[in-house]
Write an enzyme that holds these catalytic residues in place. Structure first.
Site, PDB file in Angstrom:
ATOM      1  N   LYS A  15       0.808  -1.210   0.000  1.00  0.00           N
ATOM      2  CA  LYS A  15       0.000   0.000   0.000  1.00  0.00           C
ATOM      3  C   LYS A  15       0.849   1.272   0.000  1.00  0.00           C
ATOM      4  O   LYS A  15       0.590   2.183  -0.792  1.00  0.00           O
ATOM      5  CB  LYS A  15      -0.894  -0.065   1.236  1.00  0.00           C
ATOM      6  CG  LYS A  15      -1.912   0.992   1.398  1.00  0.00           C
ATOM      7  CD  LYS A  15      -2.849   0.614   2.550  1.00  0.00           C
ATOM      8  CE  LYS A  15      -2.123   0.282   3.849  1.00  0.00           C
ATOM      9  NZ  LYS A  15      -1.694   1.462   4.606  1.00  0.00           N
ATOM     10  N   ARG A  90      -9.348   4.219   9.193  1.00  0.00           N
ATOM     11  CA  ARG A  90      -9.040   2.847   9.595  1.00  0.00           C
ATOM     12  C   ARG A  90     -10.243   2.184  10.257  1.00  0.00           C
ATOM     13  O   ARG A  90     -10.195   1.000  10.574  1.00  0.00           O
ATOM     14  CB  ARG A  90      -7.943   2.858  10.655  1.00  0.00           C
ATOM     15  CG  ARG A  90      -6.510   2.844  10.203  1.00  0.00           C
ATOM     16  CD  ARG A  90      -6.022   1.513   9.783  1.00  0.00           C
ATOM     17  NE  ARG A  90      -4.672   1.145  10.186  1.00  0.00           N
ATOM     18  CZ  ARG A  90      -3.544   1.639   9.719  1.00  0.00           C
ATOM     19  NH1 ARG A  90      -3.541   2.619   8.867  1.00  0.00           N
ATOM     20  NH2 ARG A  90      -2.386   1.153  10.115  1.00  0.00           N
ATOM     21  N   ARG A 129      10.374  -7.361   4.983  1.00  0.00           N
ATOM     22  CA  ARG A 129      10.523  -5.934   5.265  1.00  0.00           C
ATOM     23  C   ARG A 129      11.083  -5.712   6.668  1.00  0.00           C
ATOM     24  O   ARG A 129      11.926  -4.845   6.885  1.00  0.00           O
ATOM     25  CB  ARG A 129       9.169  -5.227   5.125  1.00  0.00           C
ATOM     26  CG  ARG A 129       9.268  -3.729   5.342  1.00  0.00           C
ATOM     27  CD  ARG A 129       7.971  -3.022   5.020  1.00  0.00           C
ATOM     28  NE  ARG A 129       7.046  -3.097   6.130  1.00  0.00           N
ATOM     29  CZ  ARG A 129       5.821  -2.564   6.109  1.00  0.00           C
ATOM     30  NH1 ARG A 129       5.381  -1.958   5.020  1.00  0.00           N
ATOM     31  NH2 ARG A 129       5.042  -2.644   7.140  1.00  0.00           N
ATOM     32  N   ARG A 135      11.998  -2.109  11.199  1.00  0.00           N
ATOM     33  CA  ARG A 135      11.006  -1.208  11.777  1.00  0.00           C
ATOM     34  C   ARG A 135      10.633  -1.679  13.171  1.00  0.00           C
ATOM     35  O   ARG A 135      10.299  -2.842  13.381  1.00  0.00           O
ATOM     36  CB  ARG A 135       9.758  -1.204  10.892  1.00  0.00           C
ATOM     37  CG  ARG A 135       9.563   0.099  10.168  1.00  0.00           C
ATOM     38  CD  ARG A 135       8.375   0.049   9.255  1.00  0.00           C
ATOM     39  NE  ARG A 135       7.124  -0.155   9.972  1.00  0.00           N
ATOM     40  CZ  ARG A 135       5.950  -0.015   9.380  1.00  0.00           C
ATOM     41  NH1 ARG A 135       5.866   0.324   8.111  1.00  0.00           N
ATOM     42  NH2 ARG A 135       4.844  -0.218  10.049  1.00  0.00           N
ATOM     43  N   ARG A 146      -1.888  -6.390  14.034  1.00  0.00           N
ATOM     44  CA  ARG A 146      -2.314  -5.392  13.054  1.00  0.00           C
ATOM     45  C   ARG A 146      -3.170  -5.996  11.955  1.00  0.00           C
ATOM     46  O   ARG A 146      -4.125  -5.374  11.491  1.00  0.00           O
ATOM     47  CB  ARG A 146      -1.101  -4.689  12.457  1.00  0.00           C
ATOM     48  CG  ARG A 146      -0.763  -3.450  13.262  1.00  0.00           C
ATOM     49  CD  ARG A 146       0.206  -2.621  12.524  1.00  0.00           C
ATOM     50  NE  ARG A 146       1.403  -3.413  12.312  1.00  0.00           N
ATOM     51  CZ  ARG A 146       2.615  -2.892  12.187  1.00  0.00           C
ATOM     52  NH1 ARG A 146       2.769  -1.605  12.243  1.00  0.00           N
ATOM     53  NH2 ARG A 146       3.645  -3.672  11.992  1.00  0.00           N
TER      54      ARG A 146
HETATM   55  N1  LIG Z   1      -5.868   5.917  10.954  1.00  0.00           N
HETATM   56  C1  LIG Z   1      -5.232   5.463  12.040  1.00  0.00           C
HETATM   57  N2  LIG Z   1      -5.902   5.337  13.203  1.00  0.00           N
HETATM   58  C2  LIG Z   1      -5.299   4.890  14.305  1.00  0.00           C
HETATM   59  N3  LIG Z   1      -4.018   4.514  14.355  1.00  0.00           N
HETATM   60  C3  LIG Z   1      -3.298   4.614  13.229  1.00  0.00           C
HETATM   61  C4  LIG Z   1      -3.866   5.109  12.010  1.00  0.00           C
HETATM   62  N4  LIG Z   1      -2.902   5.097  11.063  1.00  0.00           N
HETATM   63  C5  LIG Z   1      -1.793   4.627  11.644  1.00  0.00           C
HETATM   64  N5  LIG Z   1      -2.025   4.332  12.952  1.00  0.00           N
HETATM   65  C6  LIG Z   1      -1.039   3.791  13.923  1.00  0.00           C
HETATM   66  O1  LIG Z   1       0.240   3.723  13.318  1.00  0.00           O
HETATM   67  C7  LIG Z   1       0.678   2.353  13.201  1.00  0.00           C
HETATM   68  C8  LIG Z   1       1.422   2.162  11.885  1.00  0.00           C
HETATM   69  O2  LIG Z   1       0.602   2.582  10.801  1.00  0.00           O
HETATM   70  P1  LIG Z   1       0.888   2.142   9.306  1.00  0.00           P
HETATM   71  O3  LIG Z   1       2.298   2.393   8.960  1.00  0.00           O
HETATM   72  O4  LIG Z   1      -0.175   2.707   8.447  1.00  0.00           O
HETATM   73  O5  LIG Z   1       0.633   0.607   9.468  1.00  0.00           O
HETATM   74  P2  LIG Z   1       0.868  -0.567   8.502  1.00  0.00           P
HETATM   75  O6  LIG Z   1       2.325  -0.820   8.604  1.00  0.00           O
HETATM   76  O7  LIG Z   1      -0.024  -1.539   9.200  1.00  0.00           O
HETATM   77  O8  LIG Z   1       0.400  -0.178   7.140  1.00  0.00           O
HETATM   78  C9  LIG Z   1      -0.609   1.542  13.325  1.00  0.00           C
HETATM   79  O9  LIG Z   1      -0.371   0.233  13.784  1.00  0.00           O
HETATM   80  C10 LIG Z   1      -1.402   2.379  14.332  1.00  0.00           C
HETATM   81  O10 LIG Z   1      -0.966   2.177  15.654  1.00  0.00           O
END
Ligand SMILES: Nc1ncnc2c1ncn2[C@@H]1O[C@H](COP(=O)(O)OP(=O)(O)O)[C@@H](O)[C@H]1O
Length: 191
Positions: A15, A90, A129, A135, A146
């Site tokens: 994504k 989300r 990754r 990370r 997640r």
């Molecule tokens: N829209 C959102 N609402 C709540 N928490 C969020 C949101 N976007 C990101 N987060 C927080 O940031 C973390 C990392 O987000 P992101 O990088 O988008 O996740 P991923 O690696 O799952 O795509 C999430 O696990 C969450 O804790």
């Protein structure tokens, strides 16, 4: 032509990469809530400190924190002509807040992209990754949590956007370029 898009998809579906490529091709900024939170963490800002324990656990950061951050970002001049929101909304409550934020400016989304990928593929990508980027929020239990949160809270948003005739579903498995072309082709009728 305007491009006001959201992109959803389980973690590991590619994504973030595709959001950046689409943004580039469409000439709009990407707004990634995950990246915004990670830079707050790195800066040790107050917001970062409030978000940290949720991120560390793979849980969603509380809506009031996230909503305010997105509202402020969307008000920046570079988002006036379009944007790709990556990682927001989300859950259903955030989707509603987004709708109000846009309605206040008299604008609406053009499309909601759902990038799909099967679970085995996703887990494989994530482990790779985690190894490459190290990370901090990419440990296995956190990844699992997640993916569960995505299935429970975010995946149902696809139905909501389908009802509004905004949903564009694209298979995220394949070569990166191929997926980008697939996305652009699928979006074309909506832009
Ligand atoms: N829209 C959102 N609402 C709540 N928490 C969020 C949101 N976007 C990101 N987060 C927080 O940031 C973390 C990392 O987000 P992101 O990088 O988008 O996740 P991923 O690696 O799952 O795509 C999430 O696990 C969450 O804790």
């Amino acid at each position: 032509m305007s491009a006001r898009l959201i992109i959803m998809g389980p973690q590991g579906a590619g994504k973030g990469t595709q959001a950046a490529r689409l943004a580039d091709r469409l000439g709009v900024p990407t707004i990634s809530t995950g990246d915004m939170f990670r830079s707050h963490l790195a800066e040790r800002s107050e917001l970062g400190q409030r978000a940290q324990r949720y991120m560390d656990a793979g849980e969603l950061v509380p809506d009031e924190i996230t909503d305010a951050m997105v509202r402020e970002r969307l008000a920046q001049p570079d988002a006036a002509e379009g944007f790709i929101l990556d990682g927001y909304p989300r859950n259903a409550a955030q989707a509603q807040v987004l709708e109000s934020i846009l309605a206040e400016s008299g604008i609406a989304l053009n499309a909601a992209i759902e990038l799909t990928a099967d679970t085995d593929e996703v887990v494989e990508r994530l482990l790779k990754r985690a190894e490459e980027q190290g990370r901090a929020d990419d440990t296995e239990p956190v990844i699992r949590r997640r993916l569960a949160v995505y299935a429970e809270q975010t995946a149902p948003l696809a139905a909501l956007y389908a009802e509004k005739d905004l949903l564009v579903q694209v298979d995220g498995v394949g070569e990166m370029d191929e997926v980008t072309e697939r996305l652009l082709a699928a979006l074309e009728p909506k832009l």
